[in-house]
Design a protein around this motif. Structure first.
Motif, PDB file in Angstrom:
ATOM      1  N   ILE A  14     -12.480 -96.920  83.442  1.00  0.00           N
ATOM      2  CA  ILE A  14     -13.229 -95.723  83.825  1.00  0.00           C
ATOM      3  C   ILE A  14     -14.729 -96.001  83.827  1.00  0.00           C
ATOM      4  O   ILE A  14     -15.452 -95.619  84.751  1.00  0.00           O
ATOM      5  N   SER A 311      -6.179 -93.367  93.175  1.00  0.00           N
ATOM      6  CA  SER A 311      -4.914 -92.743  92.773  1.00  0.00           C
ATOM      7  C   SER A 311      -3.721 -93.568  93.244  1.00  0.00           C
ATOM      8  O   SER A 311      -2.736 -93.723  92.520  1.00  0.00           O
ATOM      9  N   THR A 316      -4.658 -91.988  87.194  1.00  0.00           N
ATOM     10  CA  THR A 316      -4.201 -90.614  87.013  1.00  0.00           C
ATOM     11  C   THR A 316      -5.339 -89.643  87.307  1.00  0.00           C
ATOM     12  O   THR A 316      -6.516 -90.024  87.390  1.00  0.00           O
ATOM     13  N   ARG A 317      -4.960 -88.370  87.476  1.00  0.00           N
ATOM     14  CA  ARG A 317      -5.966 -87.342  87.761  1.00  0.00           C
ATOM     15  C   ARG A 317      -6.995 -87.264  86.636  1.00  0.00           C
ATOM     16  O   ARG A 317      -8.195 -87.159  86.884  1.00  0.00           O
ATOM     17  N   SER A 318      -6.530 -87.331  85.387  1.00  0.00           N
ATOM     18  CA  SER A 318      -7.441 -87.242  84.248  1.00  0.00           C
ATOM     19  C   SER A 318      -8.397 -88.423  84.218  1.00  0.00           C
ATOM     20  O   SER A 318      -9.593 -88.264  83.941  1.00  0.00           O
ATOM     21  N   GLU A 319      -7.898 -89.610  84.503  1.00  0.00           N
ATOM     22  CA  GLU A 319      -8.751 -90.804  84.478  1.00  0.00           C
ATOM     23  C   GLU A 319      -9.801 -90.746  85.573  1.00  0.00           C
ATOM     24  O   GLU A 319     -10.979 -91.082  85.345  1.00  0.00           O
ATOM     25  N   ARG A 321     -10.931 -88.053  86.975  1.00  0.00           N
ATOM     26  CA  ARG A 321     -11.861 -86.982  86.625  1.00  0.00           C
ATOM     27  C   ARG A 321     -12.882 -87.450  85.599  1.00  0.00           C
ATOM     28  O   ARG A 321     -14.067 -87.092  85.651  1.00  0.00           O
ATOM     29  N   LEU A 322     -12.435 -88.281  84.663  1.00  0.00           N
ATOM     30  CA  LEU A 322     -13.339 -88.800  83.641  1.00  0.00           C
ATOM     31  C   LEU A 322     -14.429 -89.687  84.227  1.00  0.00           C
ATOM     32  O   LEU A 322     -15.500 -89.837  83.638  1.00  0.00           O
ATOM     33  N   TRP A 417     -17.739 -81.511  84.502  1.00  0.00           N
ATOM     34  CA  TRP A 417     -16.323 -81.181  84.278  1.00  0.00           C
ATOM     35  C   TRP A 417     -15.838 -80.121  85.255  1.00  0.00           C
ATOM     36  O   TRP A 417     -14.764 -80.229  85.835  1.00  0.00           O
ATOM     37  N   SER A 420     -15.681 -81.539  88.863  1.00  0.00           N
ATOM     38  CA  SER A 420     -14.614 -82.523  89.101  1.00  0.00           C
ATOM     39  C   SER A 420     -13.238 -81.883  89.250  1.00  0.00           C
ATOM     40  O   SER A 420     -12.233 -82.585  89.318  1.00  0.00           O
ATOM     41  N   ASP A 421     -13.194 -80.542  89.299  1.00  0.00           N
ATOM     42  CA  ASP A 421     -11.910 -79.869  89.536  1.00  0.00           C
ATOM     43  C   ASP A 421     -11.313 -80.231  90.890  1.00  0.00           C
ATOM     44  O   ASP A 421     -10.105 -80.118  91.095  1.00  0.00           O
TER      45      ASP A 421
END
Length: 435
Positions: A14, A311, A316-319, A321-322, A417, A420-421
């Motif tokens: 990340i 992706s 992943t989506r969380s990664e 987004r981070l 945050w 990044s939605d």
């Protein structure tokens, strides 16, 4: 162990991708947005730290003299004669109490040797108050003579009162009008006191409103109706509520007044002023947060293809987004750290800065007067208000600095945050199909 290793790998991935995006964006359209956001946070943190430090210094030069000289931390009245010894023993044994000294107060109109007049609060205190009350000793600076109340006709005046009366050490003043009981004459020419000292504090109203005599002279001149007040000094003035509760439990007959109540209007004004200053400067963080939010949304849209490819490669989506949240953290940390450093440096050198601006304004004004109206140039002088500000010591409170820095980091984090939605709004298949 394997999960920990995978987590470290994910974090490393990340950070690397976020740094790669940041490196590319420095040469793109997003560079100016990132720079402005970082500068906004930096200037906001710097301004807020400087303003609060100067405000804290101003409050200390005002609040501390009031509590140490005027109001005390606690004022106790109506102590019954039969409980007098028990009350003093309680004060001596209580570790939260630094000193407990009796005093009397009365209002007076004083007259100097030339007929000059000045109103004042006359306070009768213990002869050895300078030895028994360290806070009083620290805030009362004797500029002429000595703080000597050994004689019954001795008096120590505030510097502003002495100037108004045109008296010096060794001169006599008369307490022409004096408030008191029925057994005290309102007007008298016989209450003469010899000036043994002139004091000054950092708070003007005390210099202009207080004079001290010894407690025996006060009992003699104030009359039998004079109220004996016990001035209580605490080791920590914030413990006033605790000590008040202890006193009321043991001595329910007494009246106790805290410094918070005695100076409510003044301290309340200072608190409101400080809160408004904080609110105004915090608006900077809100504006910067909105700027970061809009810039990050645009960045997410521009990076939609890269996001979809990451992706497809297993991110992943969380990664993903981070990655963008990391961008916000980097901007916030850089701005908050640089702003805190600049704010602390300015606060530490605030006196030199005010003097510099005083000189700058003087020479700029002098330059233009010499150009257009040279005959007026010799009549200008430096603005004394800068010198007054320069004498206010800035007080940096570590807790406030950390809170400001934390807020400067959190604001862009929240904005990133929320922005990044929109990651992975397009499916991988749609992106690859468009390609």
């Amino acid at each position: 162990m394997q999960n920990k290793k995978n987590m470290l790998s994910a974090i490393k991935w990340i950070i690397e991708v976020s740094n790669r995006f940041a490196h590319i964006d420095r040469a793109g359209r997003s560079a100016i947005t990132t720079i402005l956001a970082t500068l906004g946070i930096s200037f906001g943190v710097m301004t807020l730290i400087t303003v609060l430090s100067v405000m804290n210094g101003f409050q200390q030069t005002s609040v501390k003299p009031i509590m140490e000289i005027s109001s005390y931390h606690l004022r106790v009245t109506d102590v019954p004669d039969e409980l007098f010894i028990d009350f003093l023993e309680f004060c001596d044994e209580n570790k939260k109490i630094a000193s407990a000294l009796p005093f009397y107060e009365s209002q007076s109109l004083m007259v100097g040797k030339k007929g000059n007049q000045a109103s004042s609060i006359i306070r009768g205190v213990s002869k050895d108050i300078m030895a028994r009350d360290n806070g009083f000793k620290q805030e009362v600076s004797v500029v002429h003579g000595k703080f000597d109340l050994n004689e019954d006709d001795s008096i120590v005046l505030g510097s502003t009162i002495a100037k108004a009366l045109s008296v010096h050490v060794g001169d006599y003043v008369n307490l022409l009008a004096l408030s008191g009981g029925k057994d005290v004459a309102l007007i008298s020419q016989n209450r003469k006191f010899k000036v043994t000292g002139i004091f000054s504090s950092t708070f003007y109203d005390i210099n202009a409103g207080y004079a001290f005599i010894n407690i025996e002279a006060a009992e003699k001149n104030f009359g039998s109706d004079a109220v004996k007040i016990y001035g209580i000094k605490l080791t920590d003035y914030d413990d006033d509520i605790i000590v008040m509760g202890q006193m009321k439990n043991l001595f329910p007959e007494i009246n106790v007044l805290s410094w918070r109540e005695y100076n409510r209007s003044f301290f309340g004004t200072l608190r409101v002023e400080k809160n408004i200053l904080m609110l105004l400067v915090c608006i900077i963080f809100v504006v910067v947060g909105i700027n970061i939010y809009n810039g990050m949304r645009r960045l997410v849209f521009e990076r939609s293809q890269d996001i979809s490819i990451l992706s497809a490669l297993g991110g992943t989506r969380s990664e993903i987004r981070l990655i963008f949240i990391m961008r916000g953290f980097t901007s916030g940390f850089a701005g908050a750290f640089s702003g805190a450093l600049a704010g602390i440096l300015i606060s530490v050198n605030i006196k030199s800065i005010f003097i510099f601006f005083a000189d700058l304004m003087f020479y700029v004004q002098y330059f233009f007067l010499m150009l257009f109206v040279p005959y007026k140039a010799n009549y200008i002088s430096q603005n004394m208000i800068y010198e007054l500000y320069a004498e206010i010591p800035a007080q940096i409170v570590l807790k406030e600095v950390l809170m400001i820095v934390l807020f400067g980091i959190i604001a862009p984090l929240v904005a990133s945050w929320r922005a990044s939605d929109n990651v992975l709004k397009m499916s991988v298949a749609e992106v690859l199909h468009d390609e």
